[in-house]
Design an enzyme around this catalytic site. Structure first.
Site, PDB file in Angstrom:
ATOM      1  CB  CYS A   1      33.223  29.190  41.561  1.00 26.95           C
ATOM      2  SG  CYS A   1      33.902  30.848  41.534  1.00 26.95           S
TER       3      CYS A   1
HETATM    4  P1  NAD Z   1      40.871  35.965  44.463  1.00 28.98           P
HETATM    5  O1  NAD Z   1      41.383  35.169  45.588  1.00 28.98           O
HETATM    6  O2  NAD Z   1      41.429  35.789  43.095  1.00 28.98           O
HETATM    7  O3  NAD Z   1      40.990  37.537  44.820  1.00 28.98           O
HETATM    8  C1  NAD Z   1      40.671  38.101  46.046  1.00 28.98           C
HETATM    9  C2  NAD Z   1      41.590  39.303  46.261  1.00 28.98           C
HETATM   10  O4  NAD Z   1      41.131  40.043  47.384  1.00 28.98           O
HETATM   11  C3  NAD Z   1      43.044  38.923  46.569  1.00 28.98           C
HETATM   12  O5  NAD Z   1      43.884  39.562  45.616  1.00 28.98           O
HETATM   13  C4  NAD Z   1      43.275  39.453  47.984  1.00 28.98           C
HETATM   14  O6  NAD Z   1      44.587  39.932  48.183  1.00 28.98           O
HETATM   15  C5  NAD Z   1      42.254  40.580  48.041  1.00 28.98           C
HETATM   16  N1  NAD Z   1      41.845  41.003  49.393  1.00 28.98           N
HETATM   17  C6  NAD Z   1      41.443  40.247  50.425  1.00 28.98           C
HETATM   18  N2  NAD Z   1      41.104  41.018  51.482  1.00 28.98           N
HETATM   19  C7  NAD Z   1      41.266  42.315  51.084  1.00 28.98           C
HETATM   20  C8  NAD Z   1      41.081  43.563  51.711  1.00 28.98           C
HETATM   21  N3  NAD Z   1      40.639  43.673  52.962  1.00 28.98           N
HETATM   22  N4  NAD Z   1      41.390  44.679  51.015  1.00 28.98           N
HETATM   23  C9  NAD Z   1      41.844  44.610  49.762  1.00 28.98           C
HETATM   24  N5  NAD Z   1      42.034  43.454  49.100  1.00 28.98           N
HETATM   25  C10 NAD Z   1      41.740  42.297  49.749  1.00 28.98           C
HETATM   26  O7  NAD Z   1      39.307  35.715  44.446  1.00 28.98           O
HETATM   27  P2  NAD Z   1      38.316  35.665  43.167  1.00 28.98           P
HETATM   28  O8  NAD Z   1      38.484  34.388  42.446  1.00 28.98           O
HETATM   29  O9  NAD Z   1      38.424  36.948  42.427  1.00 28.98           O
HETATM   30  O10 NAD Z   1      36.914  35.595  43.916  1.00 28.98           O
HETATM   31  C11 NAD Z   1      36.391  36.696  44.602  1.00 28.98           C
HETATM   32  C12 NAD Z   1      34.940  36.422  44.919  1.00 28.98           C
HETATM   33  O11 NAD Z   1      34.169  36.334  43.705  1.00 28.98           O
HETATM   34  C13 NAD Z   1      34.688  35.105  45.653  1.00 28.98           C
HETATM   35  O12 NAD Z   1      33.614  35.263  46.534  1.00 28.98           O
HETATM   36  C14 NAD Z   1      34.298  34.158  44.542  1.00 28.98           C
HETATM   37  O13 NAD Z   1      33.506  33.095  44.997  1.00 28.98           O
HETATM   38  C15 NAD Z   1      33.496  35.071  43.643  1.00 28.98           C
HETATM   39  N6  NAD Z   1      33.448  34.666  42.240  1.00 28.98           N
HETATM   40  C16 NAD Z   1      34.577  34.175  41.652  1.00 28.98           C
HETATM   41  C17 NAD Z   1      34.516  33.814  40.305  1.00 28.98           C
HETATM   42  C18 NAD Z   1      35.730  33.250  39.628  1.00 28.98           C
HETATM   43  O14 NAD Z   1      35.582  32.671  38.564  1.00 28.98           O
HETATM   44  N7  NAD Z   1      36.930  33.385  40.183  1.00 28.98           N
HETATM   45  C19 NAD Z   1      33.331  33.964  39.576  1.00 28.98           C
HETATM   46  C20 NAD Z   1      32.224  34.499  40.216  1.00 28.98           C
HETATM   47  C21 NAD Z   1      32.290  34.846  41.550  1.00 28.98           C
END
Ligand code: NAD
Length: 446
Positions: free
Chosen positions: A279
């Site tokens: 992030c």
């Molecule tokens: P991640 O990469 O762990 O997970 C994303 C998931 O989405 C993956 O499993 C992928 O296969 C899936 N995906 C992608 N396209 C798809 C589709 N069309 N249909 C279904 N599934 C699909 O990402 P994350 O760390 O969970 O982050 C997600 C969002 O949340 C980002 O924007 C991130 O900046 C934000 N965020 C993350 C955190 C954190 O600590 N990880 C905290 C706050 C906000």
């Protein structure tokens, strides 16, 4: 409520499990069939404290996983988009957001009931209104505000503390295009008591998320810049400086008996080998790029990134004080995760540190309580990189130890070292060890 979540990564899974715990019926969607199969069997795909028992409680009951996005939309009334939003080197990459929005729109074609689509992913201001809403209208053939609603609900959880953060949030930010969308979002969070709810437009919700992350990153780089000056000046310890700073009435709550309560923000006013994770680095870079695209330069945030990208060099500089060359030097690396409590190594400072040690000729013996570095051969390395099964192994028979992640377990390093005949140089990249209890101690900002 019946909720679907598109993207079952860190945020999607934690959100899905916690919303089930709060009584909602949740369908988690992901492209990755393996992930979905595990979730349906109650097996967590990430390491997060408290996640497993909750997942086991709800999997197959209030929480289901599927790869069929359209069915999930048809069977629910509100959809949260939680797909990744990486930085592509120039700007935020909205490919996954666009794909998800487009597919949700296609599914909405076949739905007669009102539905609300909410962006939970971190996206630059304007994305929900301009990109997501337009794609939904285009692919559904319907009008936002009439046949479906749109909202933006940023996520503030911290990996390693994600379940607690979700169940007991410090705030809930609800962005919505109209009152009807907002009411649905309010219903979703109805069971979260005594939490301030900030109701704003979608752009503001998006901006609150970036502003929050940008501030934390700035505080870390500020601490590191001061730390590096302390090292140059000599005879000043950044740890003492920061302890002195944190007693300020602006940074602590002074109680009637004179004791100071230290808010968590102080954790970011501390020197170390830099911030990482999925992030802070990408979000600050995306905000800078977005500002620049609009003709608004952001020199402060650029400096925050620049300082951070150089900070791991401080670790190597400490080693160079003791070794002319790293060729053949055995070094224990403690911690590969970007922060304690998680198995996430995305943009972890451990990556550039291990790579530089290896390219300098060192033999790296790494230990992390959760991360198995052997699962990432392309990231960490070659034959001179080996994982240790226990902390003791990584700090024994080595000439140096580099502490990268502030896992609690590492607090025992001084006592574990005490009995060793040959004392290694210890470079404390998180300033968490007692410098007086280690024979050859080196720390950032010391
Ligand atoms: P991640 O990469 O762990 O997970 C994303 C998931 O989405 C993956 O499993 C992928 O296969 C899936 N995906 C992608 N396209 C798809 C589709 N069309 N249909 C279904 N599934 C699909 O990402 P994350 O760390 O969970 O982050 C997600 C969002 O949340 C980002 O924007 C991130 O900046 C934000 N965020 C993350 C955190 C954190 O600590 N990880 C905290 C706050 C906000």
């Amino acid at each position: 409520m019946r909720v679907s979540i598109i993207g079952t990564g860190y945020v999607g899974l934690v959100t899905g499990v916690c919303l089930s715990e709060k009584g909602h019926d949740v369908i988690c969607v992901d492209l990755d069939r393996e992930k979905i199969d595990k979730i349906n069997q109650g097996i967590p795909t990430i390491h997060e404290s408290g996640l497993e028992p909750m997942l086991k409680r709800h999997a197959g009951k209030r929480l289901r996983g599927t790869t069929e996005l359209s069915r999930a939309i048809l069977e629910t009334e509100i959809t949260l988009i939680a797909v990744g939003t990486p930085f592509d080197g120039n700007e935020i990459d909205l490919t996954y957001i666009r794909d998800a929005a487009y597919q949700i729109g296609i599914a909405l074609r076949d739905k007669s009931d009102y539905h609300v689509v909410v962006v939970k992913s971190t996206v630059v201001p304007g994305t929900t209104d301009q990109v997501v809403l337009s794609l939904l209208e285009e692919s559904s053939g319907k009008r936002a505000g009439r046949e479906f609603g749109v909202g933006m609900n940023p996520e503030f959880l911290t990996e390693g503390e994600a379940v607690r953060d979700f169940m007991y949030p410090d705030r809930i930010v609800l962005g919505a295009i109209d009152d009807r969308s907002l009411r649905m979002l309010e219903d979703l969070y109805r069971n979260f008591e005594a939490v301030p709810v900030v109701k704003v437009n979608c752009r503001t919700a998006e901006m609150i998320k970036y502003t929050s992350n940008a501030l934390l990153a700035t505080m870390i780089s500020f601490s590191n810049e001061i730390a590096n000056l302390c090292s140059t000046l000599g005879n000043i310890d950044i740890a003492e400086v920061m302890k002195g700073l944190q007693l300020s009435k602006y940074l602590s709550i002074i109680q009637p008996d004179g004791t100071h309560l230290k808010p968590d923000i102080n954790a970011f006013l501390w020197a170390g080998c830099g911030f990482g994770g999925s992030c802070l680095p990408k979000d600050v870079k995306a905000l800078i790029a977005h500002g620049e695209k609009l003709g608004r330069s952001m020199p402060l945030l650029k400096a925050v990134i620049e300082i951070n990208e150089q900070q791991h060099e401080q670790v190597l500089a400490r080693l160079k004080k003791h070794f002319d060359s790293l060729e053949g030097i055995r070094i224990g690396v403690l911690g590969l995760a970007f922060r304690p409590g998680t198995d996430d190594i995305r943009e972890s400072p451990a990556i550039p540190i291990v790579r530089k040690l290896l390219s300098g000729g060192a033999v790296v013996k790494a230990y992390d309580p959760i991360v198995d570095g052997n699962r990432y051969p392309g990231v960490f390395g070659n034959g001179r990189f080996q994982m240790c099964a226990a902390l003791e192994e990584a700090i024994t028979n080595v000439e140096a130890v580099v502490l990268v992640t502030s896992w609690d377990e590492f607090k025992t390093v001084p006592e574990s070292l005490a009995d060793l005949e040959q004392q290694p140089v210890v470079v404390d990249g998180r300033r968490m060890l007692d410098k007086n209890r280690i024979a050859k101690y080196e720390g950032i900002g010391l």
